[in-house]
Design an enzyme around this catalytic site. Sequence first.
Site, PDB file in Angstrom:
ATOM      1  N   SER A 102      -5.522  -7.436   1.309  1.00  0.00           N
ATOM      2  CA  SER A 102      -5.074  -6.750   0.091  1.00  0.00           C
ATOM      3  C   SER A 102      -4.852  -7.658  -1.109  1.00  0.00           C
ATOM      4  O   SER A 102      -4.564  -7.160  -2.202  1.00  0.00           O
ATOM      5  CB  SER A 102      -3.792  -5.964   0.376  1.00  0.00           C
ATOM      6  OG  SER A 102      -4.088  -4.802   1.114  1.00  0.00           O
ATOM      7  N   LYS A 105      -6.598  -6.845  -4.327  1.00  0.00           N
ATOM      8  CA  LYS A 105      -6.124  -5.904  -5.338  1.00  0.00           C
ATOM      9  C   LYS A 105      -5.776  -6.565  -6.674  1.00  0.00           C
ATOM     10  O   LYS A 105      -5.607  -5.871  -7.680  1.00  0.00           O
ATOM     11  CB  LYS A 105      -4.920  -5.122  -4.801  1.00  0.00           C
ATOM     12  CG  LYS A 105      -5.281  -4.213  -3.621  1.00  0.00           C
ATOM     13  CD  LYS A 105      -4.071  -3.434  -3.141  1.00  0.00           C
ATOM     14  CE  LYS A 105      -4.442  -2.425  -2.057  1.00  0.00           C
ATOM     15  NZ  LYS A 105      -4.473  -2.992  -0.714  1.00  0.00           N
ATOM     16  N   SER A 161       1.041  -2.022  -2.496  1.00  0.00           N
ATOM     17  CA  SER A 161      -0.278  -2.330  -1.930  1.00  0.00           C
ATOM     18  C   SER A 161      -0.984  -1.103  -1.366  1.00  0.00           C
ATOM     19  O   SER A 161      -1.639  -1.171  -0.317  1.00  0.00           O
ATOM     20  CB  SER A 161      -0.159  -3.415  -0.851  1.00  0.00           C
ATOM     21  OG  SER A 161      -1.407  -4.020  -0.593  1.00  0.00           O
TER      22      SER A 161
END
Length: 326
Positions: A102, A105, A161
């Site tokens: 993640s 991102k 997230s």
Amino acid sequence: MRCISKSKRIFLISCAAVLACSQMGCQKKQQVSYVTEYEKQNYNKSLYEGSLLASDLCVAEDDASLVEYEGDTDVHAAALFDLEDSKVLYSYQMHDRLYPASVTKIMTALLALERGNLSDIVTISDTASASSFPSDAQVCGLRAGEKWSLEALLNALLLYSGNDAATAIAEQIAGSEQTFVALMNERAKELMANNTHFMNPHGLHDQEHYTTAYDLYLIFQECIKDERFLQIIQSESYTASYTGTDGETLTETFEPTNLYARGVAEKPTNVTIAGGKTGTTGEAGYCLILLEYDAQTRPYISVVMGAAAKSVLYEDMTSMIQAIPE
């Protein structure tokens, strides 16, 4: 024998002189080029700081050690960057291609900030709804037909997230996830993140979705130039107001996944941690990128990738930050 006038002799001599000087200039230019190439190949540890395209970048090809810090064998890569002096303070396998999970991102957020309007209202599609993701994926609980502001989705993306938030943002910015991913890869190349290739906007595992600790630094450094990004990652929480499928106004509060921000992990004592982005999958291990400031407000970026356990991630990150020279 034909005689040449004095004026013509002077003209010919002048031409010869210009030609000779031109040849000497070309030879000198070639010599400078050779020297520059030699320096780039042999002095690019921490001495060659910067590049032909960006003088404010920290550049190091090989591993760099840090006094009083040896690193942890249970992490795959780690790096520490002094942004004020454009210097790599520590690096361990920071050019290895790894799965970012993640931490991906941060690129999604960068494009949203560069191309979107935070006040835009996003209608959640079927593909962006939480139900379209695996049961073990981190989601915000978005439902098809709900209406969220881009600002709310960005906070849900960076703090909590949410993978569903990432897809919703991608579709809003580019019309489709596929088109957005193309923009991600294009932007990565512009930032000289040449060992990066994205396959999605959230970081769920794909063998062709990879980056490096160094490339994450390049992307993150661009992100923190935007005050809106800084404001989000420094937030203790964010309460989003959105419109449900029945038209009712609802709220949802998101807190950071970063354990430093939540007070779960013991913080380094020599810096103030501004914030950052976590990432975790079975293939990527535990990953974290942070922005921190020392007592003189000197900024640093620290990265750890591929930690074997969450405890290892934070222990190693703390140890590395604590070794920042005073």
